[in-house]
Design a protein around this motif. Structure first.
Motif, PDB file in Angstrom:
ATOM      1  N   ILE A 214      -6.319  37.816  33.087  1.00  0.00           N
ATOM      2  CA  ILE A 214      -7.491  38.563  32.652  1.00  0.00           C
ATOM      3  C   ILE A 214      -8.668  38.192  33.544  1.00  0.00           C
ATOM      4  O   ILE A 214      -8.862  37.020  33.893  1.00  0.00           O
ATOM      5  N   GLY A 215      -9.435  39.178  33.909  1.00  0.00           N
ATOM      6  CA  GLY A 215     -10.621  38.947  34.724  1.00  0.00           C
ATOM      7  C   GLY A 215     -11.843  38.685  33.863  1.00  0.00           C
ATOM      8  O   GLY A 215     -12.036  39.308  32.815  1.00  0.00           O
ATOM      9  N   GLY A 216     -12.648  37.751  34.300  1.00  0.00           N
ATOM     10  CA  GLY A 216     -13.896  37.427  33.625  1.00  0.00           C
ATOM     11  C   GLY A 216     -14.996  37.206  34.638  1.00  0.00           C
ATOM     12  O   GLY A 216     -14.744  36.701  35.736  1.00  0.00           O
ATOM     13  N   VAL A 217     -16.206  37.583  34.301  1.00  0.00           N
ATOM     14  CA  VAL A 217     -17.330  37.473  35.220  1.00  0.00           C
ATOM     15  C   VAL A 217     -18.519  36.883  34.477  1.00  0.00           C
ATOM     16  O   VAL A 217     -18.718  37.137  33.287  1.00  0.00           O
ATOM     17  N   ALA A 218     -19.270  36.061  35.172  1.00  0.00           N
ATOM     18  CA  ALA A 218     -20.498  35.459  34.651  1.00  0.00           C
ATOM     19  C   ALA A 218     -21.513  35.405  35.774  1.00  0.00           C
ATOM     20  O   ALA A 218     -21.162  35.478  36.963  1.00  0.00           O
ATOM     21  N   ALA A 219     -22.780  35.268  35.407  1.00  0.00           N
ATOM     22  CA  ALA A 219     -23.852  35.283  36.394  1.00  0.00           C
ATOM     23  C   ALA A 219     -24.982  34.386  35.942  1.00  0.00           C
ATOM     24  O   ALA A 219     -25.168  34.144  34.742  1.00  0.00           O
ATOM     25  N   VAL A 220     -25.723  33.906  36.915  1.00  0.00           N
ATOM     26  CA  VAL A 220     -26.931  33.129  36.671  1.00  0.00           C
ATOM     27  C   VAL A 220     -28.105  34.099  36.778  1.00  0.00           C
ATOM     28  O   VAL A 220     -28.347  34.670  37.847  1.00  0.00           O
ATOM     29  N   ALA A 221     -28.812  34.283  35.678  1.00  0.00           N
ATOM     30  CA  ALA A 221     -29.902  35.260  35.621  1.00  0.00           C
ATOM     31  C   ALA A 221     -31.173  34.561  35.193  1.00  0.00           C
ATOM     32  O   ALA A 221     -31.149  33.503  34.553  1.00  0.00           O
ATOM     33  N   ARG A 222     -32.273  35.186  35.554  1.00  0.00           N
ATOM     34  CA  ARG A 222     -33.583  34.715  35.139  1.00  0.00           C
ATOM     35  C   ARG A 222     -34.254  35.795  34.310  1.00  0.00           C
ATOM     36  O   ARG A 222     -34.298  36.954  34.716  1.00  0.00           O
ATOM     37  N   PRO A 223     -34.769  35.466  33.126  1.00  0.00           N
ATOM     38  CA  PRO A 223     -35.433  36.481  32.314  1.00  0.00           C
ATOM     39  C   PRO A 223     -36.692  36.973  32.998  1.00  0.00           C
ATOM     40  O   PRO A 223     -37.283  36.271  33.822  1.00  0.00           O
ATOM     41  N   PRO A 224     -37.138  38.186  32.688  1.00  0.00           N
ATOM     42  CA  PRO A 224     -38.363  38.713  33.314  1.00  0.00           C
ATOM     43  C   PRO A 224     -39.570  37.858  32.964  1.00  0.00           C
ATOM     44  O   PRO A 224     -39.771  37.458  31.820  1.00  0.00           O
ATOM     45  N   LEU A 225     -40.386  37.560  33.964  1.00  0.00           N
ATOM     46  CA  LEU A 225     -41.556  36.714  33.786  1.00  0.00           C
ATOM     47  C   LEU A 225     -42.748  37.521  33.306  1.00  0.00           C
ATOM     48  O   LEU A 225     -42.901  38.699  33.639  1.00  0.00           O
ATOM     49  N   THR A 226     -43.590  36.886  32.520  1.00  0.00           N
ATOM     50  CA  THR A 226     -44.843  37.504  32.097  1.00  0.00           C
ATOM     51  C   THR A 226     -45.864  37.408  33.231  1.00  0.00           C
ATOM     52  O   THR A 226     -45.636  36.754  34.257  1.00  0.00           O
ATOM     53  N   ALA A 260     -26.591  34.159  41.214  1.00  0.00           N
ATOM     54  CA  ALA A 260     -25.209  33.848  41.576  1.00  0.00           C
ATOM     55  C   ALA A 260     -24.275  34.547  40.603  1.00  0.00           C
ATOM     56  O   ALA A 260     -24.616  34.775  39.439  1.00  0.00           O
ATOM     57  N   PHE A 261     -23.084  34.890  41.094  1.00  0.00           N
ATOM     58  CA  PHE A 261     -22.060  35.537  40.293  1.00  0.00           C
ATOM     59  C   PHE A 261     -20.757  34.771  40.465  1.00  0.00           C
ATOM     60  O   PHE A 261     -20.523  34.138  41.499  1.00  0.00           O
ATOM     61  N   CYS A 262     -19.900  34.866  39.474  1.00  0.00           N
ATOM     62  CA  CYS A 262     -18.595  34.216  39.518  1.00  0.00           C
ATOM     63  C   CYS A 262     -17.602  35.096  38.782  1.00  0.00           C
ATOM     64  O   CYS A 262     -17.842  35.476  37.638  1.00  0.00           O
ATOM     65  N   VAL A 263     -16.498  35.414  39.428  1.00  0.00           N
ATOM     66  CA  VAL A 263     -15.421  36.181  38.808  1.00  0.00           C
ATOM     67  C   VAL A 263     -14.142  35.367  38.938  1.00  0.00           C
ATOM     68  O   VAL A 263     -13.881  34.752  39.977  1.00  0.00           O
TER      69      VAL A 263
END
Length: 334
Positions: A214-226, A260-263
């Motif tokens: 099974i394929g899985g993907v995750a990412a490092v994200a930053r929430p939108p800044l005020t 960054a992304f990881c699959v």
């Protein structure tokens, strides 16, 4: 030389005109993520849809929703990932082919011309060939090839609708650095779906496998800044780098800036990773190299958790498919 047997469409993507009266101060912004950071999108899987193939499967992901829980307008509605896979074989190789003690696997991934806003050609490009190479490496660790010597199997995946890195109204980010960080998530999501749908089609074809991959993907994200945080980030450049979170199954339509992304291709029965592809730069939380490796480890673990969550849907889909086959071939049904 031009192909005279078909009428080719325009090289660039086209969109129908949309006439809408926008209110004062209206701004077409990117929709926010309505799911939790550890929650994947709903997906639909169906096997046995192509009778002429040895095995087939269809996979579809739920599209991203707007603020009120419904899809956005037609002009800015994001694409939902839709994949179809057919497996042909195992079948004997030609006599001219050299002897192979194991099953020879061949993967082929092709975008439909209408799969993205930018029209795809009939010849595979570099991205499609790259996806096929990663798919082959993910599936080789699953097949029991010793039972099929001098035989070959072809896995053909058609992307009916693929996720894209940018929306139609924002073909590029504000800066080249932001666009380079966000570019690549759509390709990662497509590869994750290709691994899942190919594994389902191979099992539907009756080919001996160790387990579902099974394929899985995750990412490092930053929430939108005020605005206050943006002003602070101009003074202290590393302030924005300190605000980050790891998300499971991210959608390109829900996130503006990803680092960054990881699959992964994951085998739950053996607790093995058959494919690992990491792209981007992990955020720096310190000067120690161990802390950077910790962020990468957590990113990989989140991708594995996304694969485990999607595996339940695949198992339930096969239970339903096998139940239908047993009922259709029972003597009571005639």
């Amino acid at each position: 030389m031009a192909d005279r047997r078909r009428v080719n469409g325009p090289a660039g993507g086209t969109a129908p005109p949309v006439y809408a009266q926008q209110a004062a101060g209206f701004q077409n912004t990117r929709r926010s993520r309505m799911r939790g950071p550890n929650q994947i999108r709903k997906l639909f899987l169906k096997t046995g849809l192509t009778p002429s193939a040895s095995g087939s499967a269809y996979l579809e992901f739920e599209p991203s929703l707007g603020q009120n829980g419904v899809p956005g307008r037609l002009s800015d509605r994001p694409s939902a990932l839709k994949l179809t896979c057919t497996v042909h074989g195992p079948r004997p190789l030609p006599r001219s082919a050299p002897f192979t003690p194991q099953l020879l696997l061949s993967a082929h991934i092709k975008y439909a011309p209408f799969a993205s806003r930018q029209r795809k050609g009939y010849v595979r490009d570099a991205n499609e060939r790259d996806l096929a190479v990663h798919l082959e490496s993910a599936l080789r660790g699953v097949l029991i090839g010793e039972r099929w010597p001098k035989s070959g199997v072809d896995v053909v995946i058609t992307v009916l609708e693929g996720e894209e890195d940018c929306l139609e109204d924002e073909p590029f980010a504000s800066t080249d650095s932001e666009y380079s960080r966000s570019k690549g998530l759509g390709m990662m999501s497509v590869l994750s779906g290709c691994i899942t749908v190919a594994s389902a089609a191979i099992v539907d074809a009756g080919i001996d496998c160790v387990d579902f991959v099974i394929g899985g993907v995750a990412a490092v994200a930053r929430p939108p800044l005020t605005n206050k945080q943006k002003a602070k980030s101009r003074v202290k450049s590393d302030y924005a780098e300190s605000i980050w979170q790891i998300l499971m199954d991210p959608s390109p339509a829900e996130h503006e800036d990803l680092d960054a992304f990881c699959v992964v291709g994951y085998l739950q029965s053996r607790d093995e990773v058959t494919e690992l592809w990491v792209k981007g730069n992990t955020p720096n939380k310190g000067d120690s190299q161990d802390q950077e490796e910790t962020v990468l480890d957590v990113l990989t673990d989140r991708a594995v958790e996304a694969a485990i969550a999607a595996r339940h849907v695949v198992v339930e889909a096969f239970k339903e498919s096998n139940k239908f086959r047993i009922q259709s071939h029972s003597p009571d049904q005639g």
